[in-house]
Design a protein around this motif. Structure first.
Motif, mmCIF file in Angstrom:
data_model
loop_
_atom_site.group_PDB
_atom_site.id
_atom_site.type_symbol
_atom_site.label_atom_id
_atom_site.label_comp_id
_atom_site.label_asym_id
_atom_site.label_seq_id
_atom_site.Cartn_x
_atom_site.Cartn_y
_atom_site.Cartn_z
ATOM 1 N N LEU A 236 0.816 -1.218 0.000
ATOM 2 C CA LEU A 236 0.000 0.000 0.000
ATOM 3 C C LEU A 236 0.851 1.269 0.000
ATOM 4 N N GLU A 237 2.087 1.143 0.404
ATOM 5 C CA GLU A 237 2.939 2.319 0.542
ATOM 6 C C GLU A 237 3.176 2.981 -0.811
ATOM 7 N N GLY A 238 3.049 4.292 -0.840
ATOM 8 C CA GLY A 238 3.208 5.062 -2.071
ATOM 9 C C GLY A 238 1.898 5.341 -2.789
ATOM 10 N N MET A 239 0.786 4.716 -2.329
ATOM 11 C CA MET A 239 -0.520 4.953 -2.957
ATOM 12 C C MET A 239 -0.983 6.388 -2.715
ATOM 13 N N LYS A 240 -1.532 6.999 -3.745
ATOM 14 C CA LYS A 240 -2.162 8.306 -3.641
ATOM 15 C C LYS A 240 -3.611 8.065 -3.233
#
Length: 328
Positions: free
Chosen positions: A74-78
């Motif tokens: 999920l990291e980096g999701m806008k």
């Protein structure tokens, strides 16, 4: 991290607080944009007292997932986030009403919100806002609340609609309702500085003109089929009752926190339905913005850095402002 902390009505301060650390099952968003909502303003005015003080307010959030223990994909999701952190186990959660979970916490209302560099949420509340600007992403939550209004009480293409108020909720309502029926007017003061923006989306008339409209352009002169009360004023419900037809609908959208006095007998005699609604379907709201069917950028009238958040709160009460947003 820096955060705006509300200590009591009228007292909000920019402070250094500890960075929130997500436990297992939680994620952290690096906030890129957050809106000042009518509820936040009611907290500041003191008409609506939050359950928790001191509190970091803010629930109209857009940002990037920067920490997700055990869910690194999920990291980096806008993203934007829904605001009701529900238990997922109770009767309400299992019957499709998670926003009414009696064990929920609410971001920016009962737990710290997004007027900070970081905010915590649950992964199942995240929604991708790829393709949207940060300002648009922070508009998903209020637009979803307007979509919910029409999900709870749908409109017919033939309905005649009056919208009381030309603030954020009023103008989002106007745009959405015009996708269903052309017979919609917004009602505002003649001297409202927001009229020029509002008139890009809807015909704006005065209260006097609305009464004349109801008499001349509705069946038997008895009033509008559907009235949206989005003024943010505790005094507007009586006007809504006056303008709505017998067996018509009033959609209540103001969250000013104040007690309201209205003509109860008139409501009964006219057999009016008053429908409250709030948090709604995020994916539908995202699709409406992404497709261009609902335009929110013109409603962003001021943007402030988080460092200037105290000034931003004061500015949000200016009659010229529709939506004030903060950029941490």
């Amino acid at each position: 991290m820096k955060a705006l902390v509300l200590h009591k009505p009228g007292e909000i301060k920019l402070e250094e607080v500890a960075d929130p650390a997500p436990d297992k099952g939680w994620v952290r968003i690096k906030v890129k944009r957050v809106g000042i909502c009518g509820t936040d303003k009611a907290f500041y005015k003191g008409t609506y007292v939050p359950p928790k003080l001191p509190l970091i307010p803010g629930h109209e959030i857009a940002g990037i997932v920067d920490e997700a223990p055990g869910m690194e994909h999920l990291e980096g999701m806008k993203v934007t986030t829904e605001i009701n952190v529900n238990c997922e186990k109770c009767w309400y959660c299992k019957h499709g009403m998670p926003t009414h979970c009696p064990y929920r916490e609410t971001i920016g209302i009962t737990i710290d919100g997004g007027m900070a560099e970081y905010v915590l949420t649950k992964p199942h509340l995240l929604h991708s806002i790829e393709g949207l600007s940060w300002g648009e992403g922070a508009f998903v939550e209020p637009l979803a609340a307007v979509v919910e209004m029409l999900e709870m009480q749908p409109l017919k293409p033939s309905d005649r609609v009056a919208i009381l108020g030309i603030g954020t909720i009023g103008l989002l309502s106007a745009q959405l309702i015009r996708l269903i029926t052309p017979n919609v007017v917004a009602i505002a003061r003649e001297d409202s500085p927001k009229r020029k923006i509002a008139e890009k989306f809807v015909d704006v008339i005065t209260v006097k003109e609305a009464r004349e409209y109801a008499k001349s352009k509705t069946p038997e002169g008895q009033g509008f089929d559907y009235v949206v009360e989005a003024t943010g004023s505790p005094n507007a419900l009586n006007l809504a009752l006056e303008l709505v037809r017998p067996r018509g609908v009033i959609a209540a959208k103001s969250t000013h926190g104040a007690q309201v006095s209205f003509d109860y007998t008139l409501m009964v005699v006219k057999e009016v339905r008053i429908i409250g609604s709030r948090c709604g379907p995020f994916e539908k709201a995202i699709d409406l913005i992404r497709s261009g069917m609902i335009k929110v950028k013109p409603l962003i009238t001021s943007t402030f850095k988080l460092d200037d958040g105290v000034e931003a709160f004061k500015k949000s009460f200016n009659r010229k402002e529709i939506k004030v947003q903060l950029t941490p």
